[in-house]
Design an enzyme around this catalytic site. Sequence first.
Site, PDB file in Angstrom:
ATOM      1  CE  LYS A   1      -3.631   2.455   2.418  1.00  0.00           C
ATOM      2  NZ  LYS A   1      -4.654   2.419   3.454  1.00  0.00           N
TER       3      LYS A   1
ATOM      4  CE  LYS B   1      -5.992   1.954  -0.751  1.00  0.00           C
ATOM      5  NZ  LYS B   1      -6.358   2.123   0.607  1.00  0.00           N
TER       6      LYS B   1
HETATM    7  C1  PBG Z   1      -7.721   3.483   5.289  1.00  0.00           C
HETATM    8  C2  PBG Z   1      -7.923   3.376   3.823  1.00  0.00           C
HETATM    9  C3  PBG Z   1      -7.662   4.324   2.822  1.00  0.00           C
HETATM   10  C4  PBG Z   1      -8.159   3.775   1.636  1.00  0.00           C
HETATM   11  C5  PBG Z   1      -8.673   2.527   1.934  1.00  0.00           C
HETATM   12  N1  PBG Z   1      -8.512   2.265   3.279  1.00  0.00           N
HETATM   13  C6  PBG Z   1      -7.105   5.698   2.901  1.00  0.00           C
HETATM   14  C7  PBG Z   1      -5.739   5.914   3.339  1.00  0.00           C
HETATM   15  O1  PBG Z   1      -4.999   4.994   3.679  1.00  0.00           O
HETATM   16  O2  PBG Z   1      -5.338   7.088   3.410  1.00  0.00           O
HETATM   17  C8  PBG Z   1      -8.156   4.478   0.310  1.00  0.00           C
HETATM   18  C9  PBG Z   1      -9.140   3.989  -0.676  1.00  0.00           C
HETATM   19  C10 PBG Z   1      -9.407   4.891  -1.821  1.00  0.00           C
HETATM   20  O3  PBG Z   1      -8.755   5.934  -2.028  1.00  0.00           O
HETATM   21  O4  PBG Z   1     -10.315   4.561  -2.582  1.00  0.00           O
HETATM   22  N2  PBG Z   1      -6.472   3.256   5.774  1.00  0.00           N
END
Ligand code: PBG
Length: 331
Positions: A203, A258
């Site tokens: 991520k 992601k």
């Molecule tokens: C929470 C989370 C996020 C997303 C999914 N779970 C945001 C982040 O980490 O800042 C982002 C999903 C999206 O942008 O569609 N940790």
Amino acid sequence: MTNLSRKFPLTRLRRTRSKAGLRAMLAEVSLKKEDLIQPVFIKEGLKGLEPIDSMPGINRFGLDVINKEVKEIVDVGIKSIAVFPVINEEKKDSAGLEAVNENNLISMAIQQIKKEFPELIVIADVALDPYTNHGHDGVLDESGEVDNDASLLVLKQQALILAKAGTDVIAPSDMMDGRIGVIRESLEEAGFKNTAICAYSAKYSSKFYGPFKDAVESAKFFGNKTKDSYQMAINNIDEALHEVSMDINEGADIVMVKPGMPYLDVLKAVKDAFGMPTFVYQVSGEYSMMMAAIEKGWLSEEVIFESLIAFKRAGADCILTYAAKDIASRL
Ligand code: PBG
């Protein structure tokens, strides 16, 4: 693949492109409804639904209407949703305590959804950002840094509560070190041996999450900080493989990359290296970018389908995408 290509005109690649039937028969990858996961936003205290300005076509749903929305999702043939809470502002604190309240919004929502749709695979995020008043995914130490090991204590409780509520797949998105192992162990101890873990393994600390922060109403709490001290640097791919291998060793059943489109190389590398069930998240910014251009008439809406085929080509088993319901209804 060996190079069997003979000289033109013995080889004409256009031959197999010349008929629709042959094109369909020879498609190397295709997209199935089962590949699509619909993220949904559920808002505390809301009656009905409200649109999210920065995500055309996507809404926040109150508990009173969420099952109706889920029915539509199930009816188009989708097998799975990922639920995200938007809690009352007064419930946010620096420790994210509402995350470990057994009767919190997301637990109620999951129970309500699973009651009516027991076969639907419900995925729920483990991370504290919807619950903290600073918008970080974990708790802070005295210096204001996200404290890894202190966060793990809260995250594993959060995971247990989600499992108890009926979550099928726990999805830690917090990027703390060691979280998958800690969560797997506590799930086993508590008897949730078939509650799966989908690790947000690779991520990245991406600006493509912008509209999501608007969707879960955490933007104003988060301000212009970054998550660089726990999410991955956008420059790195070897490190992504390292993250994935750690999560697999700690007990992840599924791994995730992601964002999606800007990280197709990472997706392909992860699938090739590990052969694990691999999800990709087409995040909010990717979705909104395409929708904005479609609304302006600059792109046709088929670009979304094309982007999903790209994920399949790169090796994704399933795709979290805000367009899931819409695309599935046309497959
Ligand atoms: C929470 C989370 C996020 C997303 C999914 N779970 C945001 C982040 O980490 O800042 C982002 C999903 C999206 O942008 O569609 N940790």
